[in-house]
Write a protein that holds these residues in place. Structure first.
Motif, PDB file in Angstrom:
ATOM      1  N   LEU A  73       0.738  -1.207   0.029  1.00 47.25           N
ATOM      2  CA  LEU A  73      -0.017  -0.074   0.076  1.00 47.25           C
ATOM      3  C   LEU A  73       0.872   1.215   0.063  1.00 47.25           C
ATOM      4  CD1 LEU A  73      -2.598  -1.271   2.615  1.00 47.25           C
ATOM      5  CD2 LEU A  73      -3.054  -0.946   0.165  1.00 47.25           C
ATOM      6  N   TYR A  74       0.153   2.347  -0.235  1.00 46.65           N
ATOM      7  CA  TYR A  74       0.892   3.539  -0.170  1.00 46.65           C
ATOM      8  C   TYR A  74       0.217   4.862   0.197  1.00 46.65           C
ATOM      9  CZ  TYR A  74       2.827   7.640  -3.289  1.00 46.65           C
ATOM     10  OH  TYR A  74       3.229   8.643  -3.824  1.00 46.65           O
ATOM     11  N   TYR A  75       0.931   5.522   1.223  1.00 38.02           N
ATOM     12  CA  TYR A  75       0.245   6.756   1.878  1.00 38.02           C
ATOM     13  C   TYR A  75       0.957   7.888   0.931  1.00 38.02           C
ATOM     14  CZ  TYR A  75      -0.883  10.311   5.137  1.00 38.02           C
ATOM     15  OH  TYR A  75      -1.806  11.561   5.564  1.00 38.02           O
ATOM     16  N   PRO A  76       0.075   8.446   0.030  1.00 34.22           N
ATOM     17  CA  PRO A  76       0.890   9.618  -0.818  1.00 34.22           C
ATOM     18  C   PRO A  76       1.379  11.110  -0.059  1.00 34.22           C
ATOM     19  CG  PRO A  76      -1.036   8.706  -1.804  1.00 34.22           C
ATOM     20  CD  PRO A  76      -1.116   8.206  -0.371  1.00 34.22           C
ATOM     21  N   PRO A  77       0.654  11.597   0.623  1.00 37.58           N
ATOM     22  CA  PRO A  77       1.331  12.750   1.209  1.00 37.58           C
ATOM     23  C   PRO A  77       2.390  12.998   1.810  1.00 37.58           C
ATOM     24  CG  PRO A  77      -0.953  12.665   1.944  1.00 37.58           C
ATOM     25  CD  PRO A  77      -0.630  11.244   1.397  1.00 37.58           C
ATOM     26  N   ASP A  78       3.625  13.683   1.135  1.00 35.19           N
ATOM     27  CA  ASP A  78       4.806  13.449   1.418  1.00 35.19           C
ATOM     28  C   ASP A  78       5.852  14.835   1.595  1.00 35.19           C
ATOM     29  OD1 ASP A  78       4.747  14.012  -1.231  1.00 35.19           O
ATOM     30  OD2 ASP A  78       6.461  12.813  -1.967  1.00 35.19           O
ATOM     31  N   PRO A  79       5.430  15.430   2.537  1.00 36.87           N
ATOM     32  CA  PRO A  79       6.099  16.878   2.823  1.00 36.87           C
ATOM     33  C   PRO A  79       7.634  16.772   2.406  1.00 36.87           C
ATOM     34  CG  PRO A  79       4.412  16.509   4.537  1.00 36.87           C
ATOM     35  CD  PRO A  79       4.539  15.200   3.809  1.00 36.87           C
ATOM     36  N   SER A  80       8.288  17.802   2.373  1.00 37.98           N
ATOM     37  CA  SER A  80       9.734  17.745   2.108  1.00 37.98           C
ATOM     38  C   SER A  80      10.329  17.171   3.698  1.00 37.98           C
ATOM     39  CB  SER A  80      10.295  18.969   1.924  1.00 37.98           C
ATOM     40  OG  SER A  80       9.937  19.537   0.426  1.00 37.98           O
ATOM     41  N   SER A  81       9.770  17.427   4.632  1.00 44.78           N
ATOM     42  CA  SER A  81      10.571  17.079   6.089  1.00 44.78           C
ATOM     43  C   SER A  81       9.629  15.346   6.369  1.00 44.78           C
ATOM     44  CB  SER A  81       9.895  18.032   7.108  1.00 44.78           C
ATOM     45  OG  SER A  81       8.348  18.115   7.242  1.00 44.78           O
ATOM     46  N   SER A 110      -0.921  19.610   5.099  1.00 45.94           N
ATOM     47  CA  SER A 110       0.188  19.713   4.652  1.00 45.94           C
ATOM     48  C   SER A 110       0.114  19.038   2.983  1.00 45.94           C
ATOM     49  CB  SER A 110       1.437  19.213   5.288  1.00 45.94           C
ATOM     50  OG  SER A 110       1.298  17.903   5.710  1.00 45.94           O
ATOM     51  N   GLY A 111       1.024  19.242   2.300  1.00 47.13           N
ATOM     52  CA  GLY A 111       1.144  18.734   0.814  1.00 47.13           C
ATOM     53  C   GLY A 111       2.305  17.759   0.694  1.00 47.13           C
ATOM     54  N   GLY A 112       3.111  18.114  -0.556  1.00 47.29           N
ATOM     55  CA  GLY A 112       4.469  17.539  -0.844  1.00 47.29           C
ATOM     56  C   GLY A 112       4.682  17.476  -2.498  1.00 47.29           C
ATOM     57  N   LEU A 113       5.568  16.662  -2.546  1.00 41.92           N
ATOM     58  CA  LEU A 113       5.981  16.546  -4.225  1.00 41.92           C
ATOM     59  C   LEU A 113       4.947  15.888  -4.717  1.00 41.92           C
ATOM     60  CD1 LEU A 113       9.597  15.582  -4.054  1.00 41.92           C
ATOM     61  CD2 LEU A 113       8.913  17.889  -3.678  1.00 41.92           C
ATOM     62  N   VAL A 116       0.418  16.620  -7.269  1.00 39.06           N
ATOM     63  CA  VAL A 116      -0.441  17.117  -8.431  1.00 39.06           C
ATOM     64  C   VAL A 116      -1.165  15.730  -9.093  1.00 39.06           C
ATOM     65  CG1 VAL A 116       1.865  16.260  -9.557  1.00 39.06           C
ATOM     66  CG2 VAL A 116       0.379  17.663 -11.202  1.00 39.06           C
ATOM     67  N   LYS A 117      -0.517  14.569  -8.646  1.00 43.94           N
ATOM     68  CA  LYS A 117      -1.514  13.284  -9.002  1.00 43.94           C
ATOM     69  C   LYS A 117      -2.136  13.063  -7.976  1.00 43.94           C
ATOM     70  CE  LYS A 117      -1.159   8.686 -10.813  1.00 43.94           C
ATOM     71  NZ  LYS A 117      -0.188   7.571 -11.307  1.00 43.94           N
ATOM     72  N   TYR A 118      -1.740  12.906  -6.525  1.00 44.24           N
ATOM     73  CA  TYR A 118      -2.440  12.295  -5.406  1.00 44.24           C
ATOM     74  C   TYR A 118      -3.121  13.082  -4.445  1.00 44.24           C
ATOM     75  CZ  TYR A 118       0.040   8.118  -7.096  1.00 44.24           C
ATOM     76  OH  TYR A 118       0.297   6.968  -7.963  1.00 44.24           O
ATOM     77  N   GLY A 119      -2.880  14.467  -4.504  1.00 45.52           N
ATOM     78  CA  GLY A 119      -3.743  15.389  -3.788  1.00 45.52           C
ATOM     79  C   GLY A 119      -2.929  15.564  -2.289  1.00 45.52           C
ATOM     80  N   VAL A 120      -3.650  16.421  -1.428  1.00 47.01           N
ATOM     81  CA  VAL A 120      -3.008  16.804  -0.257  1.00 47.01           C
ATOM     82  C   VAL A 120      -3.270  15.941   1.029  1.00 47.01           C
ATOM     83  CG1 VAL A 120      -2.617  19.220  -1.050  1.00 47.01           C
ATOM     84  CG2 VAL A 120      -4.481  18.777  -0.053  1.00 47.01           C
ATOM     85  N   THR A 121      -3.012  16.210   2.152  1.00 49.43           N
ATOM     86  CA  THR A 121      -3.476  15.597   3.347  1.00 49.43           C
ATOM     87  C   THR A 121      -4.964  15.440   3.457  1.00 49.43           C
ATOM     88  OG1 THR A 121      -1.241  16.095   4.484  1.00 49.43           O
ATOM     89  CG2 THR A 121      -3.190  15.467   5.886  1.00 49.43           C
TER      90      THR A 121
END
Length: 468
Positions: A139-147, A161-164, A167-172
């Protein structure tokens, strides 16, 4: 009004605050040494005032959080909920005499369900640890902030928060299905669901996401998961101008492509990264665009995007051949903010988000503002969703440069609003942008948001002085 409600009884209340807290907490959960509590006073934002906590509390259970809030309500002591304090808006900054409620010890992943595609976690779980845990289940948890290696899920929820990969997977906010929240008076409320669908009543879950701990303390979260995608491949495209790179972004999105990542670095950022990492990025570039796909045939998607970049004026397009080369390219992007900090020693990192169609106007405007104030401002951007991070580099020991940095920061936010954007795409409002929130949402909006705050926190003890 909030401060007047909590300050009047403060001196009397804090005289026995420690004893009252220890009545329901283990001794090692309550810190009062000023040398220790000072380290919990602020997050990573510049120009944000912070007070001195009366105590730092590190609970391990929901019941302990409830005890803290009951004591705080009875004694009228403000409470500032905190995660890892990696935020960039001052949202976790202490106020004088507060309880800094650090949730980092509540760090258990309680459940991972491959069938329901959910994870149930405590707020102190580190983002990267959750990502690795769910990956073991495919499985995959997409939100990935730089920190992501240090920030916590509770903090991510508090600041939306968001992350890289947005654009495809959306924010928290798009992954928080349900919450357990301890309210200001110590009551426990459950919101949302763990089902795939659910529309029962007002969406209070979304209300808490991005509320910066001003409405309640999140103690458990039900998070949506996705199947683990294939490994992504990355393409780097060099441009002779930021305008051309932004044109390429518009072509890619208008063409119906769905990259897993679409990031932009301006020339200032590229040169700073080279200085720090010696990666050998092209010094001649005015803008570097990174695009990635995690589709079944990423090479074909990269080829199509490469042609669009060339049509927009790219001087060089280099697709990665494998995952290792892709990761090397992404390291340049991940190093950006650290590299810009080395330019002058201190940075103010903005996160203005504009419509994709106005991205070029945003970058041109930031360049004008930098020239006007005689400052170095590097821009990195989640270009695929229009979220820009103009980063003002300045010498914190130079009062004149500090003043110019603050003025430029405000002008960048004003520019974002002019272009139809928002003052914050993922970092939150906190202390840093509270006056700008009022400008964005207007007086009626402020009135309604304050009314919501009053319902959940009538005494004004939860994270006072933040948002508005």
């Amino acid at each position: 009004m909030i401060m007047s409600r909590i300050e009047a009884p403060r001196d009397e209340a804090t005289s026995n605050l420690t004893d009252r807290l220890l009545a329901g907490l283990p001794a090692d959960a309550v810190l009062v040494d000023p040398d220790v509590t000072a380290s919990y006073a602020n997050d990573m934002a510049s120009f944000c005032p912070a007070g001195a906590p009366a105590a730092v509390v590190l609970p391990r259970t929901v019941e302990q959080v409830q005890h803290v809030m009951r004591v705080a309500t009875e004694l009228r002591v403000p409470v500032v909920p905190q995660g890892a304090r990696t935020g960039l808006s001052g949202a976790a900054n202490a106020v004088d005499g507060c309880i800094a409620l650090s949730l980092t010890r509540m760090d258990r992943v309680l459940e991972i369900s491959p069938v329901d595609r959910v994870a149930v976690v405590e707020p102190g779980v580190v983002n990267a640890d959750l990502s690795r845990a769910v990956e073991e289940h495919g499985l995959y948890y997409p939100p990935d902030p730089s920190s992501w290696e240090t920030c916590t899920i509770g903090g991510n929820i508090g600041t939306a928060s968001g992350g890289l990969c947005c654009v495809k997977y959306g924010v928290t906010a798009e992954y928080v299905l349900g919450l357990d929240v301890v309210l200001a008076d110590g009551r426990l409320m459950t919101t949302g669901r763990r089902t795939a669908k659910g529309v029962a009543g007002y969406d209070l879950t979304r209300l808490f996401v991005g509320s910066e701990g001003s409405l309640g303390v999140v103690v458990r979260a039900v998070l949506a998961l996705k199947p683990k995608p294939p490994r992504q491949l990355v393409l780097a495209a060099e441009f002779g101008s930021a305008t051309a790179a932004c044109d390429a972004v518009c072509r890619i999105m208008a063409g119906g492509h769905v990259p897993s990542l679409l990031e932009l670095m301006d020339r200032t950022t590229v040169r700073a990264v080279n200085e720090l990492t010696h990666m050998g990025l092209p010094e001649t570039t005015e803008a570097l665009l990174l695009a990635a796909f995690d589709t079944p045939d990423p090479a074909a998607d990269l080829a199509a995007v490469g042609r669009l970049c060339e049509a927009a004026g790219a001087t060089q397009v280099v697709p990665a051949d494998d995952a290792a080369e892709s990761e090397l390219l992404l390291q340049a992007r991940r190093s950006s903010l650290i590299a810009l900090e080395k330019v002058k020693g201190t940075t103010m990192i903005d996160d203005v988000c504009v419509p994709r169609s106005r991205l070029g106007d945003m970058l041109e405007g930031v360049e004008r503002i930098a020239g006007k104030h005689g400052l170095t401002i590097g821009v990195v951007a989640h270009a695929g969703d229009g979220n820009t991070h103009p980063t003002v580099c300045f010498d914190a020991q130079d009062p004149d440069e500090c003043a110019r940095a603050r003025d430029s920061f405000d002008e960048i936010m004003a520019l974002g609003l002019e272009l139809g954007g928002t003052i914050t795409g993922e970092h939150g409002v906190g202390v840093l942008k509270k006056e700008w929130l009022a400008r964005e949402i207007g007086p009626v909006g402020v009135e309604m948001q304050r009314a919501v705050k009053q319902v959940f926190d009538p005494l004004g003890i939860l994270n006072p002085g933040k948002l508005f």
